[in-house]
Motif scaffolding. Structure first.
Motif, PDB file in Angstrom:
ATOM      1  N   HIS A 255       0.843  -1.198   0.000  1.00 59.27           N
ATOM      2  CA  HIS A 255       0.000   0.000   0.000  1.00 59.27           C
ATOM      3  C   HIS A 255       0.878   1.248   0.000  1.00 59.27           C
ATOM      4  O   HIS A 255       2.087   1.161   0.198  1.00 59.27           O
TER       5      HIS A 255
ATOM      6  N   ASP B  61       0.600   5.009   2.141  1.00 55.60           N
ATOM      7  CA  ASP B  61      -0.127   5.477   3.318  1.00 55.60           C
ATOM      8  C   ASP B  61      -1.198   6.489   2.931  1.00 55.60           C
ATOM      9  O   ASP B  61      -0.996   7.310   2.038  1.00 55.60           O
TER      10      ASP B  61
ATOM     11  N   HIS C 270       4.874   0.137   0.008  1.00 53.34           N
ATOM     12  CA  HIS C 270       5.534  -0.698   1.013  1.00 53.34           C
ATOM     13  C   HIS C 270       4.564  -1.724   1.578  1.00 53.34           C
ATOM     14  O   HIS C 270       3.347  -1.582   1.453  1.00 53.34           O
TER      15      HIS C 270
HETATM   16 FE   LIG Z   1       2.152   2.094   5.661  1.00 54.17          FE
END
Ligand SMILES: [Fe+2]
Length: 289
Positions: A122, A124, A264
């Motif tokens: 994903h 953030d 990440h």
């Molecule tokens: Fe994250």
């Protein structure tokens, strides 16, 4: 500026950017790491070494000698890179820096980051509204897990490059403003949040590439569009192939990730009950400048 490499109609600028990007790309995760003394007050050489990595691949890892649990470390580190506007996460501590650790009770334990479970690929804040995007992030490790907890990282610009090389139609599909739909949900801070949609790839006011993505399937819905489905499959394949552009790192005590919200994930981990994994996460509306 002459042209933007992320403009699908400007193949020449893209090709020039692409060649430099591939030539400068780090070969291994170790190439991301810079040893520093005090991340709160970097020397000019340390700062330049971290900045050079961020320029090449939107991320760098510092390995500092300080092992204390000081939430000021990520904030002061970030400030040295133009990261000032913290995302005031309702789950974060009062100072806008979140403690990422296992919470046995309270609201947090309902959210995957605050468990020891794996977190899928994903960026953030993919669920935030367009005007409130997370562009920069610092993830500082105070204590590592007994085992596990590694992160895989992929520069979102490299993901763009690999997808555009496969088929520019993937990029076009992923830039659709209604590509991903975050369904209506209940948030403890704001109550009911209406459903909203957004693109995966977008450009900010300065022409920088931004990416919103999650491999989760529960909290989002993809627009039912053939080109988009193909693009998502291509992206998933790229993330799961562990191409040479995907780096795996384990943040040990004193280490931290400084990045422009790259893709990440996180592996599951198990804690030493005496010394539980603790990371500080600072998220910013700013990009590293
Ligand atoms: Fe994250």
């Amino acid at each position: 500026m002459n042209g933007n490499p992320f403009d699908l109609d400007d193949a020449a600028t893209y090709q020039r950017w692409r060649e430099r990007k591939l030539a400068e790309a780090p070969a291994r995760a170790d190439d991301l790491i810079v040893e520093v003394g005090d991340p709160r007050a970097l020397s000019d050489a340390e700062h330049a070494a971290l900045m050079a990595r961020v320029r090449r691949c939107n991320m760098a890892i510092y390995a500092g000698a300080r092992h204390d649990a000081d939430g000021d470390i990520p904030r002061r580190l970030g400030a040295q890179f133009g990261l000032h506007r913290l995302d005031a996460n309702w789950l974060a501590g009062e100072d806008g820096v979140s403690e990422i650790r296992v919470f046995a009770d309270g609201t947090r334990r309902l959210y995957i980051p605050y468990t020891n479970r794996p977190i899928k690929w994903h960026t953030d804040g993919y669920y935030h509204p367009p005007e409130w995007q997370i562009r920069g992030m610092v993830l500082h490790c105070v204590r590592a897990a007994a085992t596990g907890g590694e992160n895989r990282l992929l520069d979102h610009e490299m993901a763009y490059l690999l997808l555009r090389d496969q088929d520019p139609a993937h990029i076009r599909a992923l830039m659709q403003p209604d590509a991903m739909l975050i369904p209506e949900r209940v948030d403890e801070k704001d109550g009911v949040r209406p459903a909203q949609s957004g693109p995966v790839f977008s450009l900010d006011g300065e022409g920088n590439l931004h990416m919103r993505y999650t491999a989760r399937t529960r909290s989002i819905a993809w627009k039912p569009d053939v080109a988009l489905q193909a693009a998502i499959v291509a992206l998933e394949r790229l993330l799961n192939l562990d191409t040479t552009q995907v780096f795996q790192v384990r943040l040990e005590a004193g280490m931290g990730l400084l990045c422009n919200n790259v893709l990440h994930d996180r592996a599951a981990f198990s804690d030493d009950p005496e010394r539980r994994r603790l990371l500080y996460r600072a998220r910013y509306l700013d990009r590293i400048s």
